[in-house]
Design a protein around this motif. Structure first.
Motif, PDB file in Angstrom:
ATOM      1  N   VAL A  80      23.697   8.424  44.766  1.00 46.58           N
ATOM      2  CA  VAL A  80      24.321   9.769  44.719  1.00 46.58           C
ATOM      3  C   VAL A  80      25.029  10.094  46.042  1.00 46.58           C
ATOM      4  O   VAL A  80      25.332  11.253  46.316  1.00 46.58           O
ATOM      5  CB  VAL A  80      23.283  10.880  44.385  1.00 46.58           C
ATOM      6  CG1 VAL A  80      22.705  10.688  42.999  1.00 46.58           C
ATOM      7  CG2 VAL A  80      22.171  10.967  45.432  1.00 46.58           C
ATOM      8  N   ARG A  81      25.289   9.067  46.832  1.00 51.11           N
ATOM      9  CA  ARG A  81      25.835   9.251  48.182  1.00 51.11           C
ATOM     10  C   ARG A  81      27.053  10.199  48.200  1.00 51.11           C
ATOM     11  O   ARG A  81      27.099  11.160  48.956  1.00 51.11           O
ATOM     12  CB  ARG A  81      26.219   7.884  48.723  1.00 51.11           C
ATOM     13  CG  ARG A  81      26.755   7.862  50.139  1.00 51.11           C
ATOM     14  CD  ARG A  81      27.034   6.402  50.462  1.00 51.11           C
ATOM     15  NE  ARG A  81      27.311   6.179  51.859  1.00 51.11           N
ATOM     16  CZ  ARG A  81      28.531   5.951  52.341  1.00 51.11           C
ATOM     17  NH1 ARG A  81      29.583   5.963  51.546  1.00 51.11           N
ATOM     18  NH2 ARG A  81      28.696   5.715  53.624  1.00 51.11           N
ATOM     19  N   GLY A  82      28.019   9.922  47.320  1.00 52.42           N
ATOM     20  CA  GLY A  82      29.262  10.682  47.338  1.00 52.42           C
ATOM     21  C   GLY A  82      29.037  12.145  46.987  1.00 52.42           C
ATOM     22  O   GLY A  82      29.470  13.052  47.712  1.00 52.42           O
ATOM     23  N   GLU A  83      28.347  12.394  45.891  1.00 53.48           N
ATOM     24  CA  GLU A  83      28.174  13.794  45.454  1.00 53.48           C
ATOM     25  C   GLU A  83      27.260  14.579  46.393  1.00 53.48           C
ATOM     26  O   GLU A  83      27.460  15.781  46.627  1.00 53.48           O
ATOM     27  CB  GLU A  83      27.678  13.875  44.006  1.00 53.48           C
ATOM     28  CG  GLU A  83      26.400  13.161  43.741  1.00 53.48           C
ATOM     29  CD  GLU A  83      26.118  12.998  42.250  1.00 53.48           C
ATOM     30  OE1 GLU A  83      25.962  14.012  41.563  1.00 53.48           O
ATOM     31  OE2 GLU A  83      26.039  11.830  41.789  1.00 53.48           O
ATOM     32  N   LEU A  84      26.287  13.875  46.954  1.00 54.01           N
ATOM     33  CA  LEU A  84      25.380  14.545  47.899  1.00 54.01           C
ATOM     34  C   LEU A  84      26.161  14.956  49.158  1.00 54.01           C
ATOM     35  O   LEU A  84      26.035  16.096  49.641  1.00 54.01           O
ATOM     36  CB  LEU A  84      24.231  13.581  48.237  1.00 54.01           C
ATOM     37  CG  LEU A  84      23.075  14.073  49.078  1.00 54.01           C
ATOM     38  CD1 LEU A  84      22.515  15.384  48.554  1.00 54.01           C
ATOM     39  CD2 LEU A  84      21.958  13.017  49.108  1.00 54.01           C
ATOM     40  N   ALA A  85      26.989  14.044  49.652  1.00 55.85           N
ATOM     41  CA  ALA A  85      27.782  14.335  50.851  1.00 55.85           C
ATOM     42  C   ALA A  85      28.773  15.478  50.584  1.00 55.85           C
ATOM     43  O   ALA A  85      28.978  16.361  51.424  1.00 55.85           O
ATOM     44  CB  ALA A  85      28.517  13.081  51.308  1.00 55.85           C
ATOM     45  N   GLU A  86      29.345  15.453  49.399  1.00 54.10           N
ATOM     46  CA  GLU A  86      30.328  16.482  49.017  1.00 54.10           C
ATOM     47  C   GLU A  86      29.677  17.875  48.958  1.00 54.10           C
ATOM     48  O   GLU A  86      30.196  18.855  49.457  1.00 54.10           O
ATOM     49  CB  GLU A  86      30.867  16.097  47.633  1.00 54.10           C
ATOM     50  CG  GLU A  86      32.050  16.873  47.164  1.00 54.10           C
ATOM     51  CD  GLU A  86      33.361  16.192  47.583  1.00 54.10           C
ATOM     52  OE1 GLU A  86      34.387  16.790  47.309  1.00 54.10           O
ATOM     53  OE2 GLU A  86      33.330  15.105  48.186  1.00 54.10           O
ATOM     54  N   ARG A  87      28.484  17.919  48.353  1.00 57.43           N
ATOM     55  CA  ARG A  87      27.782  19.204  48.250  1.00 57.43           C
ATOM     56  C   ARG A  87      27.355  19.694  49.648  1.00 57.43           C
ATOM     57  O   ARG A  87      27.442  20.884  49.954  1.00 57.43           O
ATOM     58  CB  ARG A  87      26.557  19.060  47.337  1.00 57.43           C
ATOM     59  CG  ARG A  87      25.760  20.337  47.141  1.00 57.43           C
ATOM     60  CD  ARG A  87      26.435  21.314  46.192  1.00 57.43           C
ATOM     61  NE  ARG A  87      25.870  22.652  46.314  1.00 57.43           N
ATOM     62  CZ  ARG A  87      26.048  23.649  45.448  1.00 57.43           C
ATOM     63  NH1 ARG A  87      26.798  23.485  44.371  1.00 57.43           N
ATOM     64  NH2 ARG A  87      25.519  24.829  45.648  1.00 57.43           N
ATOM     65  N   ALA A  88      26.918  18.767  50.508  1.00 56.40           N
ATOM     66  CA  ALA A  88      26.506  19.159  51.858  1.00 56.40           C
ATOM     67  C   ALA A  88      27.713  19.713  52.636  1.00 56.40           C
ATOM     68  O   ALA A  88      27.597  20.683  53.380  1.00 56.40           O
ATOM     69  CB  ALA A  88      25.893  17.964  52.591  1.00 56.40           C
TER      70      ALA A  88
END
Ligand code: NAP
Length: 525
Positions: A80-88
């Protein structure tokens, strides 16, 4: 992964009820969907009871099963690296690339703790065999191992919303120790917290573990955090945040009928001492290097090198000019929360009132909530006279301290409260002073760095991210590095037990192939 706003209490997704909150995008000032569920004492109680139910089975998982679970969390975080980074990014305004690196760091931490679990050294197995013929009285067999404490509450930090938050090093080390975790999400990044919580929740289901191994709760104010710290089934607490918050929770835990350990990480200025020959030889390089690092994460980092101290002499002017040049090039950037921004503004106003002279300033803020980079200077005498000048201002500001002589440098070093780290910059000609400075710093810090800066922090077996109060509330432990697991363990001695009733780490045949201390000798598996 869809962010729903639920709290995660064991396997249950608890949706928003009457009271909700929304995440704030600090860059735009706008609220972000969806609304998040808020809980209080009843939710805290459910999460802790489930954790307590999970404790016996989870704390007795074998090394292979527990390590596989930690590796599974790492794999799921990476997925979930991409979506987690985007939400952060949405919830903090900090760069996506920084958060991708944070996800990588968190996944790496879980993998490292999987290795720790497989190695089994954390169990610290000790065997003192029976001496039936000892005179005047025989000695019984004594065997010791470390066991998990019980359910642990983890207060996530605001400033590193992944690696020091829900799926950060505290959670990884507690789960590695065998402790179920109740994560108190920080309200500055609820969506980022939920994604991490779901990763762990899914890993638990896939691994076939008891649902109570992990819960994620949040609340509208102090109530839920207080209820967690007060809960009779909670056995330890970790916290990263303000000194006021950390000490309130610490005192609360000590006032329980059964006080429990609270490991707080609170405040540090990480002083950098530039010794005379180093100042003359490379003051400019040190000044610009320090200023650059101080502005990382908009200065919102526990390891920010916030204070540079040097005796006035050759190289001091160049150090100041190089640090000022770095600061002047810095854009004003959005801080994590309006509250943290306001505290920063109050802190620098106070610094000016305390007599600090502004010697460099970055671009002025264009929007509400942005922090301006600021470089101040004081004399050694001023630093010694005003304790507030030795305290952290959370944000992109640095203090240069112009010392009168070497004696004042030692006096200044002695004046600091406990620190996470301190650094000294020295050439060979400085080694005499460095040798005298080292024991002063050793008494006040958890890490002393030579010719480098303490940020960023490596995660190793030798890492200490801790230090005397107020850096932490318990200087005997670290919250980063593989030693972090020791916060969640306690020793148990098994006296005079038959082999088949002993825990596997202590059995005669050494079925887990552990290094053990046997009759005082470290023995190979
Ligand atoms: P904080 O206000 O100390 O809050 C941290 C967490 O603890 C939040 O989840 C908060 O929950 C909870 N909490 C705080 N006091 C509590 C209490 N009395 N009872 C129950 N729960 C409590 O820290 P922050 O929001 O992250 O930032 C505020 C300041 O902390 C910053 O300006 C900075 O000075 C400092 N800080 C320092 C570091 C560092 O690494 N040195 C890191 C982060 C922050 P609620 O918000 O729900 O009450």
């Amino acid at each position: 992964m869809k962010v729903t706003g639920d709290m995660l209490i064991g396997a249950a997704n608890v949706p928003a009820g009457a009271e909700t909150m929304k995440a704030l995008n600090p860059t735009t000032g706008q609220l972000i969907e969806p609304p998040f569920a808020l809980g209080g004492a009843p939710e805290a109680d459910r999460a802790v009871r489930l954790a307590d139910e999970a404790f016996d089975s989870y704390s007795h998982t074998g090394p292979a099963e527990r390590a596989a679970f930690l590796d599974l969390i790492a794999d799921k975080l990476a997925a979930v690296r991409g979506e987690l980074a985007e939400r952060a990014w949405l919830e903090t305004g900090l760069p996506v690339a920084q958060f991708e690196a944070e996800v990588d760091r968190s996944a790496d931490v879980f993998r490292k703790f999987a290795t720790v679990v497989r190695q089994g050294r954390f169990l610290q197995a000790v065997i003192d065999r029976a001496q039936p013929d000892r005179q005047p009285a025989p000695r019984m067999d004594h065997r010791l191992q470390k066991v998990a404490l019980g359910p642990v509450v983890i207060f996530g930090a605001s400033n590193f919303p992944i690696s020091y938050s829900v799926a950060g090093g505290d959670t990884a080390s507690a789960l590695a120790a065998g402790c179920p975790v109740i994560s108190k999400a920080h309200n500055a990044h609820p969506g980022t917290s939920e994604i991490q919580g779901r990763v762990i929740q899914q890993a638990i289901a896939e691994a076939g573990l008891h649902e109570g191994v992990f819960s994620l709760v949040r609340g509208p104010g102090n109530e839920i955090g207080e209820a967690l710290v007060d809960h009779p089934l909670v056995r330890a607490v970790t916290f990263t945040g303000s000194e006021g918050g950390g000490m309130a929770l610490y005192r609360r835990a000590q006032q329980r009928p059964d006080p429990i350990p609270v490991f707080t990480e609170m405040t540090s200025v990480n002083p950098n001492f530039v010794l005379p020959a180093a100042l003359a030889a490379r003051g400019a390089e040190i000044g610009s290097g320090l200023a650059q690092r101080a502005m990382y994460n908009v200065g919102q980092a526990c390891l920010k090198p916030a204070v540079l101290l040097a005796v006035d002499g050759p190289g001091f002017r160049e150090t100041r000019e190089a640090a000022a040049a770095e600061v002047q090039e810095a854009a004003a950037r959005t801080m994590l929360t309006p509250g943290i921004h306001d505290a920063y503004v109050r802190g620098v106003q106070r610094r000016e009132k305390d007599g600090a002279v502004l010697v460099g300033a970055g671009a002025a803020p264009a929007r509400a909530g942005e922090g301006q980079s600021l470089l101040y200077e004081v004399t050694g005498a001023e630093l010694l006279a005003e304790p507030a000048l030795r305290e952290e201002i959370f944000g992109p500001t640095v203090l240069l301290v112009r010392l009168a002589d070497t004696d004042q440098l030692f006096e200044a070093a002695r004046a600091f409260r406990g620190q996470l780290s301190a650094a000294m910059h020295a050439e060979a000609a400085d080694h005499g002073i460095a040798g005298r400075l080292l024991p002063i710093l050793e008494r006040r810090t958890g890490r002393v760095v030579f010719n480098a800066f303490s940020i960023s922090q490596e995660i190793t077996y030798a890492t200490t991210h801790g230090g005397p109060f107020p850096a932490t509330s318990d200087s005997r432990f670290t919250s980063v590095g593989m030693g972090a697991i020791e916060r969640f363990l306690r020793p148990v001695t098994y006296q005079n037990f038959p082999d088949e009733l002993l825990p596997p780490p202590l059995r005669g045949a050494n079925p887990l192939h552990l290094w053990r201390l046997v009759d005082g000798e470290l023995t190979r598996p």
